[in-house]
Design a protein around this motif. Structure first.
Motif, PDB file in Angstrom:
ATOM      1  N   CYS A  45       0.843  -1.200   0.000  1.00 37.71           N
ATOM      2  CA  CYS A  45       0.000   0.000   0.000  1.00 37.71           C
ATOM      3  C   CYS A  45       0.879   1.252   0.000  1.00 37.71           C
ATOM      4  CB  CYS A  45      -0.915   0.010   1.220  1.00 37.71           C
ATOM      5  SG  CYS A  45      -2.243  -1.214   1.155  1.00 37.71           S
ATOM      6  N   GLY A  46       0.549   2.181  -0.882  1.00 42.88           N
ATOM      7  CA  GLY A  46       1.315   3.416  -0.997  1.00 42.88           C
ATOM      8  C   GLY A  46       2.498   3.323  -1.939  1.00 42.88           C
ATOM      9  N   LYS A  47       2.847   2.116  -2.369  1.00 43.00           N
ATOM     10  CA  LYS A  47       3.980   1.948  -3.278  1.00 43.00           C
ATOM     11  C   LYS A  47       3.515   1.999  -4.729  1.00 43.00           C
ATOM     12  CE  LYS A  47       6.810  -0.628   0.006  1.00 43.00           C
ATOM     13  NZ  LYS A  47       7.597  -1.855   0.269  1.00 43.00           N
ATOM     14  N   ARG A  48       4.471   2.245  -5.617  1.00 38.21           N
ATOM     15  CA  ARG A  48       4.143   2.448  -7.029  1.00 38.21           C
ATOM     16  C   ARG A  48       4.809   1.399  -7.920  1.00 38.21           C
ATOM     17  NH1 ARG A  48       4.438   9.105  -7.404  1.00 38.21           N
ATOM     18  NH2 ARG A  48       2.696   9.442  -5.959  1.00 38.21           N
ATOM     19  N   PHE A  49       4.059   1.002  -8.935  1.00 41.93           N
ATOM     20  CA  PHE A  49       4.540  -0.013  -9.866  1.00 41.93           C
ATOM     21  C   PHE A  49       3.950   0.259 -11.247  1.00 41.93           C
ATOM     22  CE2 PHE A  49       3.930  -1.842  -5.671  1.00 41.93           C
ATOM     23  CZ  PHE A  49       5.152  -2.436  -5.406  1.00 41.93           C
ATOM     24  N   PRO A  50       4.649  -0.138 -12.303  1.00 42.76           N
ATOM     25  CA  PRO A  50       4.032  -0.089 -13.635  1.00 42.76           C
ATOM     26  C   PRO A  50       3.106  -1.281 -13.829  1.00 42.76           C
ATOM     27  CG  PRO A  50       6.314  -0.817 -13.798  1.00 42.76           C
ATOM     28  CD  PRO A  50       6.077  -0.481 -12.353  1.00 42.76           C
ATOM     29  N   VAL A  51       2.016  -1.057 -14.539  1.00 40.64           N
ATOM     30  CA  VAL A  51       1.117  -2.155 -14.890  1.00 40.64           C
ATOM     31  C   VAL A  51       1.822  -3.045 -15.903  1.00 40.64           C
ATOM     32  CG1 VAL A  51      -1.073  -2.760 -16.007  1.00 40.64           C
ATOM     33  CG2 VAL A  51      -0.967  -0.821 -14.416  1.00 40.64           C
ATOM     34  N   SER A  52       1.803  -4.345 -15.653  1.00 38.34           N
ATOM     35  CA  SER A  52       2.417  -5.291 -16.576  1.00 38.34           C
ATOM     36  C   SER A  52       1.462  -5.635 -17.718  1.00 38.34           C
ATOM     37  CB  SER A  52       2.833  -6.563 -15.837  1.00 38.34           C
ATOM     38  OG  SER A  52       3.352  -7.520 -16.733  1.00 38.34           O
ATOM     39  N   ARG A  53       0.235  -6.034 -17.361  1.00 40.64           N
ATOM     40  CA  ARG A  53      -0.747  -6.360 -18.395  1.00 40.64           C
ATOM     41  C   ARG A  53      -2.138  -6.464 -17.801  1.00 40.64           C
ATOM     42  NH1 ARG A  53       1.397 -11.670 -20.989  1.00 40.64           N
ATOM     43  NH2 ARG A  53      -0.500 -11.461 -22.235  1.00 40.64           N
ATOM     44  N   ARG A  54      -3.140  -6.345 -18.645  1.00 41.84           N
ATOM     45  CA  ARG A  54      -4.511  -6.614 -18.249  1.00 41.84           C
ATOM     46  C   ARG A  54      -4.720  -8.128 -18.286  1.00 41.84           C
ATOM     47  NH1 ARG A  54      -7.543  -2.431 -17.547  1.00 41.84           N
ATOM     48  NH2 ARG A  54      -9.381  -3.784 -17.388  1.00 41.84           N
ATOM     49  N   VAL A  55      -5.488  -8.640 -17.338  1.00 40.61           N
ATOM     50  CA  VAL A  55      -5.702 -10.082 -17.255  1.00 40.61           C
ATOM     51  C   VAL A  55      -7.009 -10.426 -17.958  1.00 40.61           C
ATOM     52  CG1 VAL A  55      -5.922 -12.074 -15.734  1.00 40.61           C
ATOM     53  CG2 VAL A  55      -4.429 -10.168 -15.085  1.00 40.61           C
ATOM     54  N   LEU A  56      -6.899 -10.825 -19.210  1.00 39.39           N
ATOM     55  CA  LEU A  56      -8.078 -11.201 -19.988  1.00 39.39           C
ATOM     56  C   LEU A  56      -8.419 -12.676 -19.808  1.00 39.39           C
ATOM     57  CD1 LEU A  56      -7.484  -9.262 -23.333  1.00 39.39           C
ATOM     58  CD2 LEU A  56      -8.497  -8.474 -21.185  1.00 39.39           C
ATOM     59  N   LYS A  57      -7.410 -13.478 -19.493  1.00 33.39           N
ATOM     60  CA  LYS A  57      -7.633 -14.897 -19.219  1.00 33.39           C
ATOM     61  C   LYS A  57      -6.447 -15.421 -18.430  1.00 33.39           C
ATOM     62  CE  LYS A  57      -5.859 -16.473 -23.747  1.00 33.39           C
ATOM     63  NZ  LYS A  57      -5.355 -15.171 -24.185  1.00 33.39           N
ATOM     64  N   THR A  58      -6.655 -16.547 -17.778  1.00 28.22           N
ATOM     65  CA  THR A  58      -5.589 -17.129 -16.978  1.00 28.22           C
ATOM     66  C   THR A  58      -5.702 -18.644 -16.992  1.00 28.22           C
ATOM     67  OG1 THR A  58      -4.555 -17.186 -14.777  1.00 28.22           O
ATOM     68  CG2 THR A  58      -6.946 -16.966 -14.842  1.00 28.22           C
ATOM     69  N   CYS A  59      -4.571 -19.308 -16.843  1.00 25.05           N
ATOM     70  CA  CYS A  59      -4.586 -20.765 -16.740  1.00 25.05           C
ATOM     71  C   CYS A  59      -4.907 -21.157 -15.300  1.00 25.05           C
ATOM     72  CB  CYS A  59      -3.247 -21.354 -17.172  1.00 25.05           C
ATOM     73  SG  CYS A  59      -1.852 -20.800 -16.176  1.00 25.05           S
ATOM     74  N   TYR A  60      -5.062 -22.443 -15.102  1.00 24.18           N
ATOM     75  CA  TYR A  60      -5.456 -22.951 -13.788  1.00 24.18           C
ATOM     76  C   TYR A  60      -4.902 -24.357 -13.627  1.00 24.18           C
ATOM     77  CZ  TYR A  60      -8.511 -24.914 -10.182  1.00 24.18           C
ATOM     78  OH  TYR A  60      -8.985 -25.535  -9.061  1.00 24.18           O
TER      79      TYR A  60
END
Length: 312
Positions: A45-60
């Motif tokens: 919380c309060g820390k900053r990061f670049p967005v890597s990617r939007r999660v449109l699908k994921t494996c399981y």
């Protein structure tokens, strides 16, 4: 209901919101639309990061190895560059999952914006809301709740998400075309020739090196690794994926041991033996899933597939 938020794109700089703001989005189980906000996330919380990617699908893990994919019910989940779960609040789980973030937990910021201060009392109140287990031997985390937070993706939907991956900026057109061609190649090859890493063992062998983080190893040749696998490409339940062949013959540093992981969907803590992770080695999902996925799971390496070499 998911709060209104700014739609994020890969490369956007975001700040994890204050604990009090996040607490307002959570239900009694500490989840937003069934996705848990985990205790390991509080310190961010309060820390900053670049967005890597939007999660449109994921494996399981545990479903059909080649085709099964899931998606979140609402398109409001992203991953942040290099932000993985430490497992500290879940008895030291070593799965190192890439953490999923609801956009409601993040704030888009500019590089010159003043960084927010985080109230320690707010952290404590947020921590009190969060669950880490559902029973004596059952854990509660993003991995355990992945099935509850997602729905199945049909093959037709998988094709549509391939287009979506390009539109959102997750992948370039060339990158997606290459990924789809890779998937098609391995699918046809499996159909005609069987598993790439197919062995002949009925009872696969085991060996340990007691490797530690920081040590250097050389990945054995593909021929040597095949001797440790059964006809389905497994060594004692662990699959040798086609992309792992790229590391054969190369020297790599051990990133850490993998002795226990929480199982997707069940919350069970599973014990592993003679298994490590190597720096930079993550699942090459294009070999197995149409269009790949956003989860970037750590690759698991049996020590029997490795040689110890002198430290550099």
């Amino acid at each position: 209901m998911t709060p209104m938020t700014t739609r994020l794109s890969p490369g956007d700089l975001v700040e994890v919101k204050a604990p009090a703001e996040i607490l307002e989005t959570l239900d009694a189980d500490g989840t937003l639309d069934h996705l848990p906000f985990m205790p390991e996330m509080i310190e961010l919380c309060g820390k900053r990061f670049p967005v890597s990617r939007r999660v449109l699908k994921t494996c399981y893990t545990g479903l059909n190895l080649y085709d099964a994919m899931r998606r979140f019910r609402s398109d409001d989940v992203v991953t942040l560059e290099g932000v993985r779960c430490s497992g500290a609040a879940h008895d030291g789980c070593q799965k190192a999952c890439l953490i999923f973030w609801r956009e409601a937990w993040l704030r888009k910021v500019g590089p010159l914006a003043v960084q927010s201060k985080v109230d320690p009392d707010g952290r404590a109140r947020l921590r009190a809301r969060l669950k880490t287990s559902t029973g004596p031997q059952t854990y509660f985390c993003q991995a355990s709740e992945l099935l509850n937070a997602t729905v199945n993706v049909s093959r037709r939907e998988q094709l549509r998400t391939c287009v979506g991956e390009v539109r959102t900026g997750n992948r370039t057109i060339f990158g997606m075309a290459h990924g789809m061609a890779t998937w098609l190649y391995w699918k046809i090859r499996r159909r005609l020739l069987g598993e790439y890493a197919r062995g002949r063992s009925t009872s696969t062998p085991v060996a340990g090196l007691n490797l530690k983080a920081g040590e250097w190893v050389e990945v054995k040749s593909m021929a040597s690794i095949r001797e440790t696998l059964n006809e389905a490409g497994y060594n004692r339940g662990l699959y040798f994926t086609p992309d792992m062949r790229r590391l054969c013959g190369g020297q790599h540093r051990v990133d850490g041991r993998i002795d226990k992981i929480i199982v997707d969907g069940t919350g069970e803590m599973r014990q592993l033996r003679n298994t490590v992770r190597l720096e930079g080695s993550v699942c090459g999902c294009d070999d197995l899933k149409l269009g790949g996925c956003s989860r970037a799971e750590i690759s698991y390496w049996r020590e029997i597939w490795l040689h110890r070499v002198p430290s550099r």
